[in-house]
Motif scaffolding. Structure first.
Motif, PDB file in Angstrom:
ATOM      1  N   TYR A  75      36.666  59.651  44.874  1.00 18.59           N
ATOM      2  CA  TYR A  75      37.656  58.743  44.316  1.00 18.59           C
ATOM      3  C   TYR A  75      38.626  58.349  45.413  1.00 18.59           C
ATOM      4  CZ  TYR A  75      35.724  60.454  39.980  1.00 18.59           C
ATOM      5  OH  TYR A  75      34.863  60.788  38.973  1.00 18.59           O
ATOM      6  N   ARG A  76      39.307  57.228  45.207  1.00 19.89           N
ATOM      7  CA  ARG A  76      40.239  56.720  46.204  1.00 19.89           C
ATOM      8  C   ARG A  76      41.572  56.408  45.536  1.00 19.89           C
ATOM      9  NH1 ARG A  76      37.763  52.377  50.109  1.00 19.89           N
ATOM     10  NH2 ARG A  76      36.632  54.224  50.701  1.00 19.89           N
ATOM     11  N   LEU A  77      42.667  56.803  46.176  1.00 16.24           N
ATOM     12  CA  LEU A  77      43.992  56.445  45.694  1.00 16.24           C
ATOM     13  C   LEU A  77      44.333  55.057  46.213  1.00 16.24           C
ATOM     14  CD1 LEU A  77      46.090  59.702  46.146  1.00 16.24           C
ATOM     15  CD2 LEU A  77      45.262  58.702  44.032  1.00 16.24           C
ATOM     16  N   VAL A  78      44.894  54.225  45.349  1.00 11.43           N
ATOM     17  CA  VAL A  78      45.262  52.864  45.701  1.00 11.43           C
ATOM     18  C   VAL A  78      46.741  52.704  45.387  1.00 11.43           C
ATOM     19  CG1 VAL A  78      44.780  50.429  45.325  1.00 11.43           C
ATOM     20  CG2 VAL A  78      42.961  52.106  45.035  1.00 11.43           C
ATOM     21  N   CYS A  79      47.524  52.223  46.357  1.00 12.40           N
ATOM     22  CA  CYS A  79      48.955  52.090  46.110  1.00 12.40           C
ATOM     23  C   CYS A  79      49.234  50.904  45.183  1.00 12.40           C
ATOM     24  CB  CYS A  79      49.737  51.998  47.408  1.00 12.40           C
ATOM     25  SG  CYS A  79      49.460  50.519  48.348  1.00 12.40           S
ATOM     26  N   PHE A  80      50.348  50.994  44.498  1.00  7.25           N
ATOM     27  CA  PHE A  80      50.763  50.016  43.496  1.00  7.25           C
ATOM     28  C   PHE A  80      50.836  48.606  44.087  1.00  7.25           C
ATOM     29  CE2 PHE A  80      54.272  47.849  41.272  1.00  7.25           C
ATOM     30  CZ  PHE A  80      53.731  47.794  40.008  1.00  7.25           C
ATOM     31  N   GLU A  81      51.352  48.476  45.305  1.00  6.02           N
ATOM     32  CA  GLU A  81      51.512  47.156  45.932  1.00  6.02           C
ATOM     33  C   GLU A  81      50.162  46.488  46.162  1.00  6.02           C
ATOM     34  OE1 GLU A  81      53.017  49.934  47.199  1.00  6.02           O
ATOM     35  OE2 GLU A  81      55.056  49.511  46.536  1.00  6.02           O
ATOM     36  N   ASP A  82      49.152  47.261  46.560  1.00  2.64           N
ATOM     37  CA  ASP A  82      47.816  46.693  46.774  1.00  2.64           C
ATOM     38  C   ASP A  82      47.208  46.193  45.465  1.00  2.64           C
ATOM     39  OD1 ASP A  82      47.997  47.208  49.463  1.00  2.64           O
ATOM     40  OD2 ASP A  82      46.834  49.066  49.377  1.00  2.64           O
ATOM     41  N   VAL A  83      47.464  46.920  44.372  1.00  2.27           N
ATOM     42  CA  VAL A  83      46.975  46.494  43.058  1.00  2.27           C
ATOM     43  C   VAL A  83      47.630  45.184  42.659  1.00  2.27           C
ATOM     44  CG1 VAL A  83      46.878  47.097  40.611  1.00  2.27           C
ATOM     45  CG2 VAL A  83      46.430  48.842  42.328  1.00  2.27           C
ATOM     46  N   LEU A  84      48.950  45.070  42.872  1.00  6.61           N
ATOM     47  CA  LEU A  84      49.655  43.830  42.541  1.00  6.61           C
ATOM     48  C   LEU A  84      49.139  42.652  43.365  1.00  6.61           C
ATOM     49  CD1 LEU A  84      53.393  44.816  42.057  1.00  6.61           C
ATOM     50  CD2 LEU A  84      51.761  44.070  40.336  1.00  6.61           C
ATOM     51  N   LYS A  85      48.902  42.879  44.659  1.00  4.78           N
ATOM     52  CA  LYS A  85      48.383  41.807  45.522  1.00  4.78           C
ATOM     53  C   LYS A  85      47.023  41.319  45.031  1.00  4.78           C
ATOM     54  CE  LYS A  85      50.668  43.392  49.716  1.00  4.78           C
ATOM     55  NZ  LYS A  85      50.455  44.033  51.023  1.00  4.78           N
ATOM     56  N   GLU A  86      46.172  42.250  44.627  1.00  3.72           N
ATOM     57  CA  GLU A  86      44.835  41.881  44.150  1.00  3.72           C
ATOM     58  C   GLU A  86      44.906  41.076  42.858  1.00  3.72           C
ATOM     59  OE1 GLU A  86      40.847  41.439  44.425  1.00  3.72           O
ATOM     60  OE2 GLU A  86      42.130  42.391  45.922  1.00  3.72           O
ATOM     61  N   PHE A  87      45.762  41.513  41.923  1.00  2.17           N
ATOM     62  CA  PHE A  87      45.922  40.767  40.671  1.00  2.17           C
ATOM     63  C   PHE A  87      46.487  39.376  40.938  1.00  2.17           C
ATOM     64  CE2 PHE A  87      46.165  44.906  38.116  1.00  2.17           C
ATOM     65  CZ  PHE A  87      44.849  44.790  37.729  1.00  2.17           C
ATOM     66  N   ALA A  88      47.457  39.264  41.859  1.00  5.51           N
ATOM     67  CA  ALA A  88      48.034  37.962  42.197  1.00  5.51           C
ATOM     68  C   ALA A  88      46.989  37.049  42.821  1.00  5.51           C
ATOM     69  CB  ALA A  88      49.221  38.142  43.133  1.00  5.51           C
ATOM     70  N   ALA A  89      46.135  37.586  43.678  1.00  5.01           N
ATOM     71  CA  ALA A  89      45.090  36.779  44.312  1.00  5.01           C
ATOM     72  C   ALA A  89      44.101  36.262  43.275  1.00  5.01           C
ATOM     73  CB  ALA A  89      44.364  37.596  45.377  1.00  5.01           C
ATOM     74  N   LYS A  90      43.715  37.125  42.320  1.00  5.80           N
ATOM     75  CA  LYS A  90      42.795  36.692  41.264  1.00  5.80           C
ATOM     76  C   LYS A  90      43.433  35.629  40.391  1.00  5.80           C
ATOM     77  CE  LYS A  90      39.973  40.827  40.936  1.00  5.80           C
ATOM     78  NZ  LYS A  90      39.512  41.917  40.086  1.00  5.80           N
ATOM     79  N   LYS A  91      44.729  35.788  40.091  1.00  7.32           N
ATOM     80  CA  LYS A  91      45.447  34.814  39.269  1.00  7.32           C
ATOM     81  C   LYS A  91      45.513  33.476  39.992  1.00  7.32           C
ATOM     82  CE  LYS A  91      48.137  34.370  35.589  1.00  7.32           C
ATOM     83  NZ  LYS A  91      47.710  34.643  34.253  1.00  7.32           N
ATOM     84  N   CYS A  92      45.718  33.508  41.307  1.00  5.76           N
ATOM     85  CA  CYS A  92      45.792  32.283  42.105  1.00  5.76           C
ATOM     86  C   CYS A  92      44.444  31.557  42.097  1.00  5.76           C
ATOM     87  CB  CYS A  92      46.212  32.627  43.528  1.00  5.76           C
ATOM     88  SG  CYS A  92      46.459  31.195  44.574  1.00  5.76           S
ATOM     89  N   VAL A  93      43.359  32.286  42.202  1.00  2.00           N
ATOM     90  CA  VAL A  93      42.024  31.681  42.173  1.00  2.00           C
ATOM     91  C   VAL A  93      41.775  31.042  40.816  1.00  2.00           C
ATOM     92  CG1 VAL A  93      39.554  32.204  42.205  1.00  2.00           C
ATOM     93  CG2 VAL A  93      41.051  33.157  43.947  1.00  2.00           C
ATOM     94  N   LYS A  94      42.135  31.728  39.740  1.00  2.00           N
ATOM     95  CA  LYS A  94      41.948  31.180  38.394  1.00  2.00           C
ATOM     96  C   LYS A  94      42.782  29.921  38.202  1.00  2.00           C
ATOM     97  CE  LYS A  94      40.732  35.446  36.020  1.00  2.00           C
ATOM     98  NZ  LYS A  94      41.130  36.429  34.997  1.00  2.00           N
ATOM     99  N   LEU A  95      44.029  29.923  38.713  1.00  3.37           N
ATOM    100  CA  LEU A  95      44.890  28.756  38.591  1.00  3.37           C
ATOM    101  C   LEU A  95      44.304  27.585  39.370  1.00  3.37           C
ATOM    102  CD1 LEU A  95      47.537  27.471  37.613  1.00  3.37           C
ATOM    103  CD2 LEU A  95      48.612  28.362  39.686  1.00  3.37           C
ATOM    104  N   GLY A  96      43.763  27.856  40.569  1.00  2.00           N
ATOM    105  CA  GLY A  96      43.155  26.794  41.362  1.00  2.00           C
ATOM    106  C   GLY A  96      41.963  26.171  40.656  1.00  2.00           C
TER     107      GLY A  96
END
Length: 131
Positions: free
Chosen positions: A78-99
């Motif tokens: 398993y891998r620990l993922v910091c909160f900021e990286d999770v937010l960046k990934e969600f924002a990137a996916k949201k940006c792609v969907k908006l585009g």
């Protein structure tokens, strides 16, 4: 003499970000317990997927975040993922969907060096309010 390889396989392996620290736990533990010991982090497991997104028939590896009630099983990594990286990934996916939505509705996005410069509304396209 013992078999040390068998002992290594009978552990939950947790990889920490940044310092590449490897933690071994020799019993099944819930993701909630690991997250409470590492505040600001989520627990993820790497899954291998075979599908249309794979390049040259090679499987694609993705990180799947676990729910707090999920159990970390012995023998898995398993891998620990910091909160900021999770937010960046969600924002990137949201940006792609908006585009994609803007492209479908007839609004063009002009790009300069990968960054959106402005929006141009085509005459027959419905108006869209972007916040």
């Amino acid at each position: 003499m013992g078999n040390c390889q068998a002992a290594e396989a009978a552990a939950v392996v947790i990889m920490h970000p940044g310092n590449n620290k490897i933690e071994r736990i020799y019993y099944s533990v819930s993701a909630r317990d690991v997250m409470s010991l590492n505040p600001g982090h989520y627990v993820g497991v790497i899954v291998t997927m075979q599908g249309p997104n794979s390049e040259n028939g090679m499987p694609v590896k993705k990180l799947r975040l676990l729910k707090p009630e999920d159990m970390l099983l012995i023998g898995n990594v398993y891998r620990l993922v910091c909160f900021e990286d999770v937010l960046k990934e969600f924002a990137a996916k949201k940006c792609v969907k908006l585009g994609k939505l803007l492209k479908e509705r007839g609004v063009l996005v002009l790009e300069k060096k990968g960054r959106p410069v402005g929006l141009i509304k085509e005459p027959d396209a419905p108006s869209i309010k972007v916040i």
